[in-house]
Write an enzyme that holds these catalytic residues in place. Sequence first.
Site: not given
Length: 319
Positions: A28-30, A32, A34, A158, A185
Amino acid sequence: MSANIFGKEGWTPERIGDLTNQTFLITGANTGAGFEAARLLLEKNAKVVMLNRNSKKSEDAITILKDEFGAQVDVSFIKMDLANLESVRKAALTINNKISKIDALLCNAAVAQLPKQTFTADGFESHLGINHYGHFLLCGLLFDKIESSKGRIVVVASEGYKMGIKTIQFEDMNWNKNYHPNKTYCHSKLAQMMFAYELQDKIKAAKKNVNVYVCHPGASATTLIKNSGGLKDRIIFGLMSLTPLVQSARKGAYPEVMCATEEERLLNLKGYYGPTGRMQWTGPVGECTLESHAQDKAVMKQLWQVSEKATNFKWDLKS
């Protein structure tokens, strides 16, 4: 908590040394936190491999980073969808064949507060399937390569682990009877933490050379809620983002980058790292207070067994 060992200002990226010849994988690095983690690592000359499901967003992110750091910057992308275990297996095969070493795997990707119950390609409730099962399998498939590099696994959890039912709902893992956007979540994030702490115990028993750390980003202005939350949650978080209660995505990336790069002697394997200010939402980064239910050994052991069965993957951690 005792005083922050990194001082009044807490941990900051200025503590990172030169990372030339070190390789970091980030899910998830694209966008936020990340993306900001990738940027922080690239600033120190690291090699970064993004593991994302969206090719276009990944290519755009790489373009931004190359515009910032120059065409020579070592950042690349491997397609992987945590909502599809076959996709995770294919990505892991590519990584094991093409990436020579892994200094740290940052388990950063997540979905949050999906307004309606949805399922992954493998039939799991989406929060649990993406946030926990996908990462559980990925870590297992890459473990040998991480160990050969004496590397690290960083699990981005989280503060939500404190909310909801505070345990694992083994009788109904898909939440068919009581689905709730936030509680479900929180269930998945607690599962991630329990996986990490149980993995630490198994690594110690097997005398393996991998360190596992758990952190959280606090309340950060990322795209997580915007991308997956319902309208009400998006409005609420959008308003909160205009206040001092929410920090930047860049600061939200500090804890995971710290866990990936800081000296081992200064990090506590059984610790929990993130902002240490009000409600642990913002403030200086350091070791946070951790509630005991996150390390309930009986629940951790059962979750491990359930996760191996769900992912059809048996970890080999014999000494």
